[in-house]
Motif scaffolding. Structure first.
Motif, mmCIF file in Angstrom:
data_model
loop_
_atom_site.group_PDB
_atom_site.id
_atom_site.type_symbol
_atom_site.label_atom_id
_atom_site.label_comp_id
_atom_site.label_asym_id
_atom_site.label_seq_id
_atom_site.Cartn_x
_atom_site.Cartn_y
_atom_site.Cartn_z
ATOM 1 N N VAL B 122 3.958 -2.814 11.064
ATOM 2 C CA VAL B 122 2.879 -3.448 10.316
ATOM 3 C C VAL B 122 2.264 -2.518 9.286
ATOM 4 N N ARG B 124 3.647 -0.509 7.916
ATOM 5 C CA ARG B 124 4.643 -0.478 6.859
ATOM 6 C C ARG B 124 4.445 -1.619 5.865
ATOM 7 N N LEU B 125 4.221 -2.786 6.415
ATOM 8 C CA LEU B 125 4.054 -3.935 5.527
ATOM 9 C C LEU B 125 2.792 -3.787 4.692
ATOM 10 N N ILE B 126 1.765 -3.264 5.333
ATOM 11 C CA ILE B 126 0.527 -3.061 4.598
ATOM 12 C C ILE B 126 0.764 -2.090 3.443
ATOM 13 N N ALA B 129 2.527 -3.741 0.716
ATOM 14 C CA ALA B 129 1.713 -4.571 -0.161
ATOM 15 C C ALA B 129 1.042 -3.725 -1.235
ATOM 16 N N ALA B 130 0.524 -2.580 -0.796
ATOM 17 C CA ALA B 130 -0.127 -1.692 -1.756
ATOM 18 C C ALA B 130 0.886 -1.194 -2.778
ATOM 19 N N GLU B 162 -7.970 -6.709 -6.635
ATOM 20 C CA GLU B 162 -9.321 -6.643 -6.098
ATOM 21 C C GLU B 162 -10.030 -7.985 -6.212
ATOM 22 N N LEU B 165 -8.422 -10.418 -3.698
ATOM 23 C CA LEU B 165 -8.541 -10.264 -2.258
ATOM 24 C C LEU B 165 -9.959 -10.030 -1.767
ATOM 25 N N ILE B 168 -11.371 -12.251 0.729
ATOM 26 C CA ILE B 168 -10.597 -12.484 1.931
ATOM 27 C C ILE B 168 -10.458 -11.229 2.778
ATOM 28 N N GLU B 169 -10.098 -10.175 2.081
ATOM 29 C CA GLU B 169 -9.836 -8.921 2.794
ATOM 30 C C GLU B 169 -11.026 -8.002 2.638
ATOM 31 N N ARG B 171 -12.038 -5.762 5.464
ATOM 32 C CA ARG B 171 -12.169 -4.751 6.506
ATOM 33 C C ARG B 171 -11.787 -3.401 5.908
ATOM 34 N N VAL B 173 -10.079 -0.177 4.717
ATOM 35 C CA VAL B 173 -8.678 0.086 4.416
ATOM 36 C C VAL B 173 -8.167 1.241 5.272
ATOM 37 N N THR B 175 -6.353 4.454 6.261
ATOM 38 C CA THR B 175 -5.975 5.596 5.440
ATOM 39 C C THR B 175 -4.467 5.718 5.362
ATOM 40 N N PRO B 176 -3.961 5.692 4.149
ATOM 41 C CA PRO B 176 -2.498 5.815 3.996
ATOM 42 C C PRO B 176 -2.098 7.228 4.383
ATOM 43 N N THR B 177 -1.078 7.330 5.207
ATOM 44 C CA THR B 177 -0.642 8.654 5.648
ATOM 45 C C THR B 177 0.665 9.069 5.021
#
Lengths: 189, 189
Positions: B122, B124-126, B129-130, B162, B165, B168-169, B171, B173, B175-177
């Motif tokens: 998941v 990964r999918l997030i 999307a980014a 932006e 979303l 809708i979105e 929550r 974000v 942290t991208p690792t």
DNA sequence: CTGAATTCTTGCAGTCACTGCACTAGAGTG
DNA sequence: CACTCTAGTGCAGTGACTGCAAGAATTCAG
């Protein structure tokens, strides 16, 4: 002498890393990502196959490592973002920041980009983006206990998606097949 | 008699498919996706490991197959869309259509959803999307020959993202690792 | 400069997803 | 009751990826 690179060790490491990257990118372009084995890459980079994994956690990462590093950069930028900012705005700022660096590395990035577009992984990411919208709606639905109409939520998610991407994304949408990318993904505990 | 399910054969097949699906979902919930081997699933479903692949193209697909099937549905709906419609609008219509079906299968879907959220796929999918937004900008940049400012393009892509979303979105974000998901992805020619 | 501590590189053996091939048993058909 | 077709299975093999431990090179102490 040589104040730029620290010890012999580090310079050597950097050289090997680059060798792997170059070899991999070359081979991926020639034979395709899936048509190239790790052994091929290792041979071309003149290292043992096992050594590859001391430099990259996976085959994919040779192509994506840049994103990885840049995402690390993004994390920093995000940390500096004003607390009140909506997350997407912070993300945008971070990506914009990183994008500047892209322009400085035009050649290798275009190359990487081409590989990505030619690899089945990309369809996957595209599908991922579409599913992301779907999942966003789903998450709301779940949080809501399933009371609100899902179609309504999905409709809204895509509505915003549409208004957002309309000006940017205007090429024909690839027909979703459900196959997406994965050839033989592997995962472990 | 039994005009619902065709021959014995087809009914058997459907039963096996369900057995696999149930067994897999159970195990994935108990031990996690990566902690479950194909052999485990096959054993639990009482089939030979080899047989698994007659039903699902990959381990992932047991969880995602629904998306797959639904995406197939989407393709149909897309085919019916007015030619002039912008692609995203057509997609939206298709997804909305499919979403209705979701509400009829609430339980199993919520379950699947939970598994997905608990799996490294998941993130990964997030990330996907980014990156999709990023790549959209990149594609424009490439098409443009690198003339337009990339940061500008990225900025615009996220801008639309932006505005889209925001409602809708909302929550925080993650942290991208840069690690994203992949454990041991496998691909081939 | 030398020996110890550190860090790499590599080989080896093993796990696991996934594939092509070939065989067999059972379902559908006449 | 043959006859065909197909699904379930076993077998062998590929390829990504891991832990482990030995050996080589590097850095560091003395």
């Amino acid at each position: 002498m040589d104040q730029g690179g620290a010890g012999l060790r580090e310079r050597k490491k950097e050289r090997i890393r680059e060798a792997i990257e170059m070899a991999a990118l070359d081979l991926f372009e020639q034979r395709g990502f899936d048509g190239t084995t790790l052994e091929d890459v290792a041979a071309a980079a003149d290292i043992a196959p096992r050594t590859f994994f001391h430099y990259f956690p996976s085959k994919e990462d040779v192509v994506l490592s840049d994103y990885g590093r840049r995402l690390g950069r993004i994390a920093e930028v995000l940390a500096d973002a004003p607390a009140g900012d909506p997350p997407v705005r912070a993300l945008r700022a971070a990506f914009s920041e990183v994008a500047r660096d892209y322009e400085d590395n035009r050649v290798i990035l275009l190359r990487r980009f081409r590989i990505m577009m030619g690899s089945p992984s990309v369809p996957r990411l595209i599908a991922g983006a579409a599913l992301a919208a779907m999942r966003t709606a789903l998450r709301l639905w779940v949080a809501d206990g399933g009371r609100t109409s899902l179609p309504e939520l999905v409709y809204r998610a895509f509505d915003t998606f549409e208004s957002g991407l309309a000006g940017i994304e205007d090429r024909p949408v690839p027909t979703p097949t459900g196959k997406a990318t994965r050839g033989k993904p592997r995962r472990r505990k």
